[in-house]
Design an enzyme around this catalytic site. Structure first.
Site, PDB file in Angstrom:
ATOM      1  N   ASN A 408       0.817  -1.206   0.000  1.00 12.52           N
ATOM      2  CA  ASN A 408       0.000   0.000   0.000  1.00 12.52           C
ATOM      3  C   ASN A 408       0.852   1.258   0.000  1.00 12.52           C
ATOM      4  OD1 ASN A 408      -1.959   1.920   0.335  1.00 12.52           O
ATOM      5  ND2 ASN A 408      -3.172   0.668   1.702  1.00 12.52           N
ATOM      6  N   ASP A 409       1.438   1.571   1.116  1.00 16.28           N
ATOM      7  CA  ASP A 409       2.211   2.806   1.198  1.00 16.28           C
ATOM      8  C   ASP A 409       3.400   2.807   0.235  1.00 16.28           C
ATOM      9  OD1 ASP A 409       0.614   3.993   3.076  1.00 16.28           O
ATOM     10  OD2 ASP A 409       1.713   3.148   4.770  1.00 16.28           O
ATOM     11  N   VAL A 410       3.987   1.641   0.013  1.00 15.91           N
ATOM     12  CA  VAL A 410       5.190   1.613  -0.820  1.00 15.91           C
ATOM     13  C   VAL A 410       4.878   1.815  -2.296  1.00 15.91           C
ATOM     14  CG1 VAL A 410       6.477   0.175   0.784  1.00 15.91           C
ATOM     15  CG2 VAL A 410       5.174  -0.918  -1.045  1.00 15.91           C
ATOM     16  N   ILE A 411       3.569   1.824  -2.660  1.00 14.44           N
ATOM     17  CA  ILE A 411       3.213   2.094  -4.053  1.00 14.44           C
ATOM     18  C   ILE A 411       2.387   3.370  -4.164  1.00 14.44           C
ATOM     19  CG2 ILE A 411       3.264  -0.326  -4.775  1.00 14.44           C
ATOM     20  CD1 ILE A 411       0.086  -0.104  -4.620  1.00 14.44           C
ATOM     21  N   SER A 449       0.454   4.382   6.917  1.00 19.59           N
ATOM     22  CA  SER A 449       0.707   5.819   7.024  1.00 19.59           C
ATOM     23  C   SER A 449      -0.586   6.602   7.183  1.00 19.59           C
ATOM     24  CB  SER A 449       1.425   6.312   5.782  1.00 19.59           C
ATOM     25  OG  SER A 449       0.553   6.257   4.682  1.00 19.59           O
TER      26      SER A 449
END
Lengths: 481, 104
Positions: A408-411, A449
């Protein structure tokens, strides 16, 4: 054994340990590297027994045998999915042992080294402090990873103040230990205060760290366990303990740095609890804790992407099989769903169809450094197909389809331009630049996040397969036949 | 050994260790970490010295404390070492296995 010989052997063993680590830099030699380190450590034990002339103390062997049995059982039984919490737990045990050595040394039991009383006192107290912080921090981290404790950061009332006060007390007690001298009252005082306050501090600092900051916390605890060992080594005047402890401390520090850079976070922010999930509504926040054991509510059923359907009629499975190149992006969701074997099957199936399949690994995907690599290796994905972010990020533009599994956050493309969000500036995988993106996530809730992912609302070229990753992947696999 | 010598050794190994560990690719970060983790069990050296010395030389409460606290420390550190190297070995084997399969 003469001291000179002992020192020489200790230095040789330290070099052997360093050699073992340098072997760890390549997959081919890594197994050998690990064995070299293990053998060096074993020889270190033998040499210490010989040097101190304690081979006849048979209780030593009983204790080591018990540890051997427990450790062996843990190592052979643990599942790969439980690796982060096991690493955390073992780490805590190392810290605990160092603290015990500090306690014994402070009390003058066992190794009596009275040449430098101030040095011994200070290092003993420091070993207790750092060791116990490592132990309690690791236990809390392991509890969080094992889902016994809440994943979200837990904030007490006056949390920051309490921790600052504890630190001041710990600094004070360390200072006091330098002047305390050697009488039973001051020793008892040092023991009680250092044990109590460092235990409290260890819990307090770890409980405030949430899920996605775990890789950083674990790396840091890893570093601390080494430092604790090194300090304990100074207290009991053990050369090998000091040198190897220093090496471990350095490694943990390096990993911590790598993780922090990958998340664009400062270590200080994480330690002082500036977690990205500043709860806006403290009460509602508790209710939105992502708990995969809770049944999905109605919004998490598979959402047909109507907007995209008009011009992009092919189903996700058709997109994948029609693509020339596919990049698979795994995240913590894959670990949670234990979907790595299905991911591997899907990758194989696509390759049989002539699709070029690669895996893009974000440095902080998962809950410990390299987490995704281990899971995919367990599922027999060749490591040549795993690409680091920097190596693959420019290739998303030319990639036909991206398959996201539980990331999620990493994309999240918001990290590039949403200046007011906590993830702004964090390097992300350029998933949004690919022609088609298929996202197999559990739900549409923001990641750790708390920042909404614009990919979820972007209709064109984005396909959402919500729900358990295993089920989504199974249906994809069926669609590929 | 003089405290300064010990501090110097600590600083030196930290720097050298840092430089060497820098060469480990992210692919192997988990095995690296669990390997390092196992190494942190080196503190067993201090613990077993305490157990051994108290067993041979101490009496009464000191003997008891040395055996109990030291013993627990030896057990914990040994679990750390054996468990750590064990899981590291298992993980690395997984990586290595893959290499052979792709070549065949």
């Amino acid at each position: 054994m003469s001291t000179t010989l002992y020192v020489v052997i200790c230095l040789l063993l330290s070099i052997a340990v360093l050699l073992g680590i340098s072997f760890m830099s390549k997959v081919k030699t890594a197994v050998a590297g690990n064995l070299i380190s293990a053998v060096s450590l074993f020889l270190g034990i033998v040499i210490t027994l010989l040097y101190n002339d304690i081979l006849t103390a048979w209780t030593v062997f009983i204790f080591m045998f018990i540890g051997l049995l427990i450790g062996g059982a843990l190592a052979s039984r643990v599942k790969m999915i439980q690796m982060p919490q096991l690493v955390a737990l073992l780490n805590g045990l190392g810290g605990f042992a160092s603290a015990m050595v500090g306690i014994l040394s402070l009390m003058g039991i066992g190794i009596v080294q009275r040449d430098y009383p101030v040095f011994v006192n200070v290092t003993s107290v420091l070993a207790i402090i750092v060791g116990l912080i490592t132990l309690m921090g690791s236990l809390v981290a392991a509890g969080k990873l094992h889902r016994i404790l809440p994943q979200k950061p837990v904030k007490w009332k006056n949390h920051a103040t309490l921790l600052t006060v504890s630190l001041v007390i710990l600094a004070g007690i360390t200072l006091y230990s330098a002047f305390a001298g050697y009488n039973s009252f001051s020793i008892a005082l040092l023991l009680v205060i250092s044990i109590a306050v460092s235990t409290f501090f260890g819990i307090g600092f770890a409980i405030r760290v949430g899920g996605a900051d775990m890789p950083i916390t674990i790396s840091l605890l890893n570093s601390l366990s080494g430092v604790a060992g090194a300090i304990a080594g100074m207290a009991v005047n053990d050369l090998l303990l000091v040198s190897v402890g220093g090496i471990v401390g350095a490694s943990g520090l390096l990993l911590t740095q790598v993780m922090c850079r990958a998340m664009n976070r400062r270590l200080v922010d994480i330690l002082t609890g500036k977690t990205s999930t500043e709860p806006k509504k403290p009460v509602a926040n508790m209710a939105t804790v992502q708990d995969p054991t809770v049944a999905p509510d109605e919004e998490t059923v598979i959402v047909p992407d109507e907007g995209a359907a008009s011009e992009l009629s092919p189903s996700p499975a058709e997109i994948l099989s029609g693509a020339k190149s596919v990049i698979i992006v795994p995240g913590y969701g894959m670990a949670l769903a234990q979907a790595q074997h299905l991911v591997q099957q899907l990758g194989d199936r696509l390759e049989e169809k002539g699709v070029e399949v690669r895996y893009a690994i974000h440095p902080v995907a998962g809950r410990m450094p390299g987490h995704m690599n281990v899971l995919l290796a367990e599922a027999d994905v060749p490591y040549e197909k795993l690409f680091e972010m920097d190596a693959v990020n420019d290739d998303f533009v030319t990639t036909d389809a991206v398959l996201v599994i539980g990331a999620n956050d990493v994309i999240n493309p918001a990290a590039r331009d949403a200046t007011d969000t906590p993830i702004y500036g964090m390097p992300v995988l350029n998933v949004d630049q690919a022609k088609q993106v298929i996202i197999c996530n559990y739900d549409l809730n923001p990641g750790y996040s708390g920042v909404e992912n614009p990919l979820y609302t972007k209709k064109a070229g984005v396909h959402l397969l919500l729900g358990d990753a295993k089920e989504s992947l199974t249906s994809l696999l069926q669609g590929l036949t | 050994m003089h405290p300064i010598t010990l501090l110097l050794i600590f600083v030196a190994t930290t720097i050298v260790g840092y430089l060497i560990i820098k060469t480990v690719p992210p692919l192997l970060h988990t095995p690296l970490m669990s390997g390092m983790n196992a190494l942190s069990g080196i503190t067993v050296l201090g613990a077993l010295t305490a157990v051994g010395l108290t067993f041979l030389a101490a009496t009464g409460g000191e003997l008891l404390l040395g055996q109990i606290l030291g013993g627990v420390a030896v057990i914990a550190a040994t679990v750390n070492i054996v468990g750590g190297f064990g899981v590291t070995h298992r993980m690395l084997k997984m990586f290595d296995k893959k290499k052979k399969e792709t070549k065949s």
